[in-house]
Design a protein around this motif. Sequence first.
Motif, PDB file in Angstrom:
ATOM      1  N   ASP A  21       0.824  -1.209   0.000  1.00 49.64           N
ATOM      2  CA  ASP A  21       0.000   0.000   0.000  1.00 49.64           C
ATOM      3  C   ASP A  21       0.862   1.265   0.000  1.00 49.64           C
ATOM      4  N   ALA A  22       2.056   1.189   0.632  1.00 47.39           N
ATOM      5  CA  ALA A  22       2.966   2.338   0.612  1.00 47.39           C
ATOM      6  C   ALA A  22       3.510   2.558  -0.799  1.00 47.39           C
ATOM      7  N   ARG A  23       3.844   1.462  -1.479  1.00 48.75           N
ATOM      8  CA  ARG A  23       4.305   1.591  -2.864  1.00 48.75           C
ATOM      9  C   ARG A  23       3.179   2.108  -3.760  1.00 48.75           C
ATOM     10  N   ALA A  24       1.965   1.644  -3.491  1.00 47.56           N
ATOM     11  CA  ALA A  24       0.820   2.077  -4.294  1.00 47.56           C
ATOM     12  C   ALA A  24       0.613   3.584  -4.177  1.00 47.56           C
ATOM     13  N   GLN A  25       0.848   4.116  -2.985  1.00 48.25           N
ATOM     14  CA  GLN A  25       0.703   5.558  -2.792  1.00 48.25           C
ATOM     15  C   GLN A  25       1.738   6.329  -3.596  1.00 48.25           C
ATOM     16  N   MET A  26       2.974   5.813  -3.624  1.00 46.13           N
ATOM     17  CA  MET A  26       4.021   6.488  -4.394  1.00 46.13           C
ATOM     18  C   MET A  26       3.728   6.402  -5.886  1.00 46.13           C
ATOM     19  N   ILE A  27       3.228   5.243  -6.331  1.00 46.08           N
ATOM     20  CA  ILE A  27       2.880   5.084  -7.744  1.00 46.08           C
ATOM     21  C   ILE A  27       1.736   6.026  -8.114  1.00 46.08           C
ATOM     22  N   LYS A  28       0.789   6.185  -7.195  1.00 46.84           N
ATOM     23  CA  LYS A  28      -0.355   7.073  -7.429  1.00 46.84           C
ATOM     24  C   LYS A  28       0.095   8.494  -7.713  1.00 46.84           C
TER      25      LYS A  28
END
Length: 253
Positions: free
Chosen positions: A189-196
């Motif tokens: 979820d932390a990576r998903a936020q950065m990708i977002k």
Amino acid sequence: MKTLTCCLLLFISAASATGQEISLSHGERQLAKILNDRPSMAGILPKDDVVTRWVIRRLDFGVAGETVAWDSTEPDGGMAQHVPGSARTPSLVRVSGSQTMTGRDKWYLLVFELHNLMHPRTVAELRHLATVVHIDRDEFADAILDYEYERLARTNRFFLRYPLPHATIENAPLYSRYLLLKTELFKRDARAQMIKHQDDSEYGKMVRETYATWYDQIRAYSILYPEKPAEPGIAPKDAAPFVFKSMSTARPR
């Protein structure tokens, strides 16, 4: 006689130097080139330091037994870069020679890119996603970004265990800033936020488009050569810009 003696000594000296060079591993020779081309990195780590030995080992063996070569060319559009290799060419790593970046930050970038090397299985999986699963270009770019952010977490965990000596926010601003992320990026979820938020900057958009272009190349190749699905899904020249002897011989920390 004196002239003969002088020539003999020069010959012995040259032969000795050649012998020493031959005795070095590929990784040791590559690291020597790195330190020569990026002199601000020299003198920060001893030759027997665990970080130095890890870098040499990765240059020697990559992630699947292949060698990794140093390329002094400036990275394409970023601070550091790796170019995946093929059966015919080694992977390449590049770190910027920018005078505005400190030597410690360049060590961080080098270690990141060596963590970021793609195993052939990873490249094969990406080809499979693009040509068999038929994900779209944005999903393909997201998959690579997720991989890179996870590798950033690995790099941070490595440096939390083996910190660069005497690093401060003044002499290693990038290193210090990225270590604040610690290992949080192991969480999807932390990576998903950065990708977002990848497209929040022009540079971020450029990185995403680079990966999407790789997708286009893989798809085009699979259409032209459907009988050769294993042929290179090798990334284009600028496919991995930075989004931002054994370990037993290393000096213990």
